[in-house]
Write an enzyme that holds these catalytic residues in place. Structure first.
Site, mmCIF file in Angstrom:
data_model
loop_
_atom_site.group_PDB
_atom_site.id
_atom_site.type_symbol
_atom_site.label_atom_id
_atom_site.label_comp_id
_atom_site.label_asym_id
_atom_site.label_seq_id
_atom_site.Cartn_x
_atom_site.Cartn_y
_atom_site.Cartn_z
ATOM 1 N N PHE A 1 0.862 -1.188 0.000
ATOM 2 C CA PHE A 1 0.000 0.000 0.000
ATOM 3 C C PHE A 1 0.892 1.229 0.000
ATOM 4 O O PHE A 1 1.796 1.344 0.826
ATOM 5 C CB PHE A 1 -0.911 0.029 1.238
ATOM 6 C CG PHE A 1 -1.800 1.246 1.262
ATOM 7 C CD1 PHE A 1 -2.947 1.302 0.473
ATOM 8 C CD2 PHE A 1 -1.478 2.355 2.040
ATOM 9 C CE1 PHE A 1 -3.758 2.435 0.476
ATOM 10 C CE2 PHE A 1 -2.284 3.482 2.044
ATOM 11 C CZ PHE A 1 -3.430 3.524 1.260
ATOM 12 N N ASP B 1 9.224 2.699 1.598
ATOM 13 C CA ASP B 1 8.015 3.370 2.077
ATOM 14 C C ASP B 1 7.938 3.155 3.586
ATOM 15 O O ASP B 1 7.495 2.100 4.055
ATOM 16 C CB ASP B 1 6.782 2.799 1.376
ATOM 17 C CG ASP B 1 5.496 3.492 1.832
ATOM 18 O OD1 ASP B 1 5.525 4.189 2.861
ATOM 19 O OD2 ASP B 1 4.460 3.310 1.161
ATOM 20 N N LYS C 1 3.103 9.621 8.338
ATOM 21 C CA LYS C 1 2.206 9.460 9.488
ATOM 22 C C LYS C 1 2.704 10.014 10.839
ATOM 23 O O LYS C 1 2.191 11.008 11.322
ATOM 24 C CB LYS C 1 1.809 7.992 9.620
ATOM 25 C CG LYS C 1 0.932 7.540 8.440
ATOM 26 C CD LYS C 1 0.294 6.198 8.671
ATOM 27 C CE LYS C 1 -0.837 5.920 7.711
ATOM 28 N NZ LYS C 1 -0.460 5.274 6.448
#
Ligand SMILES: *Cc1c(COP(=O)(O)O)cnc(C)c1O
Length: 397
Positions: free
Chosen positions: A130, A215, A244
């Site tokens: 993702f 990532d 995040k």
């Protein structure tokens, strides 16, 4: 139609957020939830951390936004600190994880372009990954649940099976620019990449002149007990995306790179109106003050281990609800036997917020500041929630 004026894109839990205190989220009806979702691994320091509130409000009284037409001292400082703490020399600030990934992909393409190889523009990615919801990041992950109805997606991503080094080797061709991978697949179900596989990817990149792009949008900023998860692997990337936890709840993302990998990102090649604005930078620096302080990451490792040990006992006691604990530090997955959505609803009813993931997993992503008291509380709520499922109690609406 939900009857709301909002797009109907989210299946929201019936909790209306009023305020937060550390690991607790208080709803408008007064109910207190132990928040082990942290807004999907974002609230690294929990809700309303005094240092973050102070940093944001002090900056709010000075200057909010300037655009990158002028120098932003807080941005220069945060970039220097991220570079000093990692493999990187250069940092670009964006506003989200997907934007940080887009910057990483652009950086890799430009690297080869200025090196005289404009044809080297394809990135190898992995199934189950993702990388965000923009068109390019959807194209990178190729998750049919996310891509349906959104064609045409940008070209330039070649996907191979997760963990299959031979498949990676076979996928490398004259048009390959780099390899993009999450150290632990978060949305994909908390699937860690074996260190040996990582070392294999680094070797393939070195042998073929490719850039290794990580990532770390979810795994970064202490989530696994190191500032970045790559520190566990023994190899370093060329480019890394983070978001995040970096803003502790304030929207911010960043793309980190070595000076060599960033060689093509010259003036005018990339930009963002909001990226790296003074508010985001004030909070980002305050997050690093806490996460890089002596003993903080050690605390994450210790409390993560404790939580995992306690969870192993819970799993043993409820084999019809959960059958496996996965993950590192405070990025923990529980593989569910019944549908994970039902398990999440039962936990919510027991006062615990967790997050769904692929592969029928629920994720526990508590704020990094939790102590043993919150671990005790979480275990008690998990026991209650799992027992209610075993009793066949209907999942709350
Ligand atoms: C959340 C996430 C993204 C996307 O971040 P957004 O801020 O939602 O754009 C990308 N990669 C990973 C690994 C993520 O967990």
């Amino acid at each position: 139609m939900s009857g709301s004026a909002l797009f109907d894109t989210y299946a929201r839990a019936p909790i209306a957020a009023e305020r937060g205190e550390g690991a607790w989220l208080i709803a408008t009806d007064g109910r207190r939830y132990l928040d082990f979702g942290s807004g999907i691994a974002v609230n690294a320091l929990g809700h309303a951390h005094p240092a973050l509130v102070k940093a944001l409000t002090e900056q709010a009284a000075k200057v909010w936004h300037t655009s990158n037409a002028v120098r932003i001292p807080g941005q220069e400082r945060l970039a220097e600190r991220l570079a000093a703490a990692t493999f990187a020399d250069k940092v670009f600030f964006a506003n989200s994880g997907a934007e940080a990934i887009e910057c990483a992909v652009k950086t890799a393409r430009r690297y080869h372009y200025v090196g005289g190889h404009p044809e080297r523009n394809r990135i190898i990615t992995f199934d189950g990954s993702f990388h965000g919801r923009t068109l390019a990041t959807l194209s990178a992950a190729k998750n049919p649940k996310h891509t349906e109805g959104f064609d045409p997606l940008p070209d330039g991503f070649d996907q191979v099976a997760f963990g299959d080094l031979k498949a990676v080797e076979a996928a490398i061709g004259p048009a390959t620019a780099g390899i993009l991978i999450e150290p632990i697949q978060g949305e994909g179900g908390v699937r860690p990449v074996p260190n040996e596989f990582f070392r294999g990817l680094r070797r393939l990149c070195d042998e073929n002149g490719l850039l290794l792009i990580l990532d770390e949008v979810q795994t970064g900023i202490g989530r696994t007990g190191r500032l970045f998860a790559y520190e566990w692997t023994g190899v370093e990337p060329d480019i890394l995306a983070v978001a995040k936890g970096l803003g502790g709840g304030f929207p911010v993302g960043a793309c980190l790179a070595t000076a060599e990998a960033a060689r093509g990102m010259t003036a005018g090649t990339h930009g963002s109106t909001f990226g790296g604005n003074p508010l985001a930078m004030a909070v980002g620096n305050a997050v690093l003050d806490v996460v890089l302080a002596d003993g903080f990451l050690e605390h994450v490792r210790r409390i993560g281990l404790l939580l995992k040990q306690r969870l192993a006992a819970v799993v043993d006691g409820h084999p019809n609800v959960v059958d496996e604990v996965r993950g590192e530090g405070l990025l923990i997955g529980l593989h569910c036997v019944p549908p994970n959505r039902d398990v999440l609803a039962a936990l919510r009813d027991a006062g615990l917020i967790a997050v769904a993931a692929g592969d029928n997993v629920i994720r526990l992503l508590p704020p990094l500041i939790i102590g043993e008291a919150e671990v005790d509380q979480a275990i008690a709520r998990l026991e209650t929630g799992f027992a209610s499922m075993e009793a066949g109690a209907p999942a709350p609406a």
